[in-house]
Write a protein that holds these residues in place. Structure first.
Motif, PDB file in Angstrom:
ATOM      1  N   GLU A 101     -17.593   0.757 -26.943  1.00  0.00           N
ATOM      2  CA  GLU A 101     -17.843   2.137 -26.534  1.00  0.00           C
ATOM      3  C   GLU A 101     -16.566   2.969 -26.597  1.00  0.00           C
ATOM      4  OE1 GLU A 101     -19.750   2.008 -22.732  1.00  0.00           O
ATOM      5  OE2 GLU A 101     -21.732   1.592 -23.597  1.00  0.00           O
ATOM      6  N   SER A 102     -15.437   2.371 -26.284  1.00  0.00           N
ATOM      7  CA  SER A 102     -14.162   3.075 -26.425  1.00  0.00           C
ATOM      8  C   SER A 102     -13.886   3.409 -27.890  1.00  0.00           C
ATOM      9  CB  SER A 102     -13.021   2.235 -25.843  1.00  0.00           C
ATOM     10  OG  SER A 102     -13.210   2.000 -24.461  1.00  0.00           O
ATOM     11  N   LEU A 162     -23.962  -2.223 -31.746  1.00  0.00           N
ATOM     12  CA  LEU A 162     -24.630  -3.413 -31.234  1.00  0.00           C
ATOM     13  C   LEU A 162     -23.618  -4.551 -31.171  1.00  0.00           C
ATOM     14  CD1 LEU A 162     -28.061  -3.363 -33.107  1.00  0.00           C
ATOM     15  CD2 LEU A 162     -27.736  -3.228 -30.635  1.00  0.00           C
ATOM     16  N   VAL A 163     -23.412  -5.081 -29.977  1.00  0.00           N
ATOM     17  CA  VAL A 163     -22.591  -6.274 -29.793  1.00  0.00           C
ATOM     18  C   VAL A 163     -23.547  -7.454 -29.689  1.00  0.00           C
ATOM     19  CG1 VAL A 163     -20.941  -7.440 -28.295  1.00  0.00           C
ATOM     20  CG2 VAL A 163     -20.799  -4.957 -28.613  1.00  0.00           C
ATOM     21  N   ARG A 206     -29.720  -4.457 -19.383  1.00  0.00           N
ATOM     22  CA  ARG A 206     -29.100  -3.845 -20.557  1.00  0.00           C
ATOM     23  C   ARG A 206     -29.254  -4.703 -21.807  1.00  0.00           C
ATOM     24  NH1 ARG A 206     -24.938  -3.162 -16.725  1.00  0.00           N
ATOM     25  NH2 ARG A 206     -23.786  -4.878 -17.705  1.00  0.00           N
ATOM     26  N   GLY A 207     -29.820  -5.903 -21.658  1.00  0.00           N
ATOM     27  CA  GLY A 207     -29.868  -6.831 -22.771  1.00  0.00           C
ATOM     28  C   GLY A 207     -30.997  -6.567 -23.751  1.00  0.00           C
ATOM     29  N   LEU A 208     -30.766  -6.971 -24.992  1.00  0.00           N
ATOM     30  CA  LEU A 208     -31.759  -6.875 -26.061  1.00  0.00           C
ATOM     31  C   LEU A 208     -31.901  -8.257 -26.706  1.00  0.00           C
ATOM     32  CD1 LEU A 208     -30.415  -3.599 -27.733  1.00  0.00           C
ATOM     33  CD2 LEU A 208     -32.391  -3.766 -26.211  1.00  0.00           C
ATOM     34  N   VAL A 236     -29.264 -12.374 -29.126  1.00  0.00           N
ATOM     35  CA  VAL A 236     -29.161 -11.483 -27.966  1.00  0.00           C
ATOM     36  C   VAL A 236     -28.053 -10.471 -28.246  1.00  0.00           C
ATOM     37  CG1 VAL A 236     -30.035 -13.169 -26.323  1.00  0.00           C
ATOM     38  CG2 VAL A 236     -27.591 -13.094 -26.798  1.00  0.00           C
ATOM     39  N   ALA A 237     -28.227  -9.238 -27.724  1.00  0.00           N
ATOM     40  CA  ALA A 237     -27.278  -8.168 -28.034  1.00  0.00           C
ATOM     41  C   ALA A 237     -27.213  -7.176 -26.887  1.00  0.00           C
ATOM     42  CB  ALA A 237     -27.681  -7.459 -29.328  1.00  0.00           C
ATOM     43  N   LEU A 238     -26.105  -6.429 -26.866  1.00  0.00           N
ATOM     44  CA  LEU A 238     -25.916  -5.317 -25.939  1.00  0.00           C
ATOM     45  C   LEU A 238     -25.664  -4.058 -26.757  1.00  0.00           C
ATOM     46  CD1 LEU A 238     -23.531  -6.870 -23.242  1.00  0.00           C
ATOM     47  CD2 LEU A 238     -25.971  -6.383 -22.987  1.00  0.00           C
ATOM     48  N   ALA A 239     -26.307  -2.969 -26.361  1.00  0.00           N
ATOM     49  CA  ALA A 239     -26.109  -1.696 -27.049  1.00  0.00           C
ATOM     50  C   ALA A 239     -24.868  -1.003 -26.490  1.00  0.00           C
ATOM     51  CB  ALA A 239     -27.327  -0.802 -26.888  1.00  0.00           C
TER      52      ALA A 239
END
Length: 360
Positions: free
Chosen positions: A64-65, A139-140, A168-170, A202-205
């Motif tokens: 995000e940074s 996407l991480v 927050r997970g995907l 699995v991923a985090l936005a």
């Protein structure tokens, strides 16, 4: 005889009962051991899932940074190396060592985390970029997917991870392999790098918080500047800078150049070649060999003074110094008499002429 037979039969019955009790106790102990082993295994998996989620969350903050810092460049990026000057070989897939070098990721963050996973970062653009509809996010995702030993999706571990991710997970589920699904969110998997988006991933936005990205995706990006921007900002108001303002070629002013602070001739100065103005009166100074030296000074003017008429001639017109508007010299100048005619006792009086000479 009969008594001895009865006693023997009782002893055999007692030994049989004890053996049965031992067997029951052994079975119960085995069941408890199996249950305890399963419970510890479940706890270990839950801890691993939480560790994985926490490790990925640190990477998400770094992503995000990255998005916030390079929002405008990402909205306009064309070729993969559009951000090569910023240290990123491929803007759509930044590497963690690149983010670490940019100061966006802690130096102690490990590239390999819990469950022997590694992470990937994929930057995604939506809408028309650049444009008002452009949205840039990331996407991480963990590699490889969460699978069981049989090769299927480890849904139990994925569920533990989702719980640790706190909404927050995907996850890519087997029944919807083309989407990342989460709490009230479903997004298509990126088209690039298909091998990274198998069921069980699995991923985090990573998104830029509201107010930090501005209108980076808009066509109207003239309101925003970035490092090494080649556009003319064309500021319409005053500009204030606390430090040195440096120009690559020349400094041009349409109106004038105002030097607020004045200096005295002979005072120390730096750097060599700097320009300044004289503290007293008018004059341009140059810094030469560490001291201010007079470079240019306008003429101080002159005037004529009559003993009877003052600053007026015989026709009634003014004879004052045009620089000062009076029969006087400007500050920093001294008068020097250069002419004299008539007499104090004569009807026309004594007329004296003066010029103003610089004191410096």
């Amino acid at each position: 005889m009969l008594v001895e037979r009865a006693a023997g039969s009782a002893r055999r019955t007692q030994r049989g009962s004890l053996l049965l009790e031992f067997m029951v106790a052994a079975v119960l102990s085995l069941l408890l051991a199996v249950w305890a082993g399963h419970e510890w295994a479940q706890r270990a998996r839950a801890l691993q899932a939480r560790s994985l989620a926490a490790w990925m969350d640190v990477a998400r903050e770094a992503a995000e940074s990255f998005l916030a810092r390079h929002a405008v460049e990402l909205a306009h990026a064309g070729a993969a190396d559009a951000l090569a000057g910023q240290g990123y070989a491929d803007w759509a897939a930044p590497q963690w060592d690149e983010l670490r070098s940019a100061g966006l990721l802690a130096g102690g963050w490990q590239d390999r985390g819990p469950l022997r996973r590694t992470l990937g970062l994929r930057v995604v653009r939506e809408g028309e970029c650049p444009g008002a509809s452009c949205r840039v996010w990331g996407l991480v995702h963990a590699r490889p997917a969460l699978r069981t030993s049989a090769g299927g999706v480890d849904e139990s571990l994925a569920a533990e991870w989702l719980q640790a991710a706190e909404g927050r997970g995907l996850v890519i589920w087997p029944h919807r392999p083309g989407f990342l699904g989460g709490a009230g969110l479903r997004v298509p998997v990126p088209e690039e790098g298909a091998e990274d988006w198998a069921p069980g991933v699995v991923a985090l936005a990573a998104r830029v918080p509201a107010g930090q990205m501005g209108d980076a995706g808009s066509e109207d990006t003239d309101a925003y500047l970035r490092v090494r921007d080649s556009r003319d900002p064309d500021f319409q108001g005053d500009v204030t800078a606390r430090g040195v303002v440096r120009g690559g070629v020349r400094l041009a002013a349409r109106d004038s150049l105002h030097l607020e602070r004045g200096w005295g001739v002979g005072e120390a100065c730096a750097p060599e070649g700097a320009l300044g103005r004289a503290r007293e009166g008018l004059g341009v100074l140059a810094c030469r060999q560490g001291v201010w030296s007079l470079l240019a000074r306008p003429a101080g003017g002159g005037y004529m003074l009559n003993s009877r008429r003052g600053c007026f001639n015989a026709m009634g017109g003014t004879s004052a110094n045009p620089v000062t508007g009076a029969c006087a010299c400007p500050a920093g100048y001294v008068m020097a008499q250069v002419a004299e005619s008539g007499s104090i006792t004569a009807p026309e009086g004594l007329t004296m002429g003066f010029v103003c000479l610089s004191q410096q």
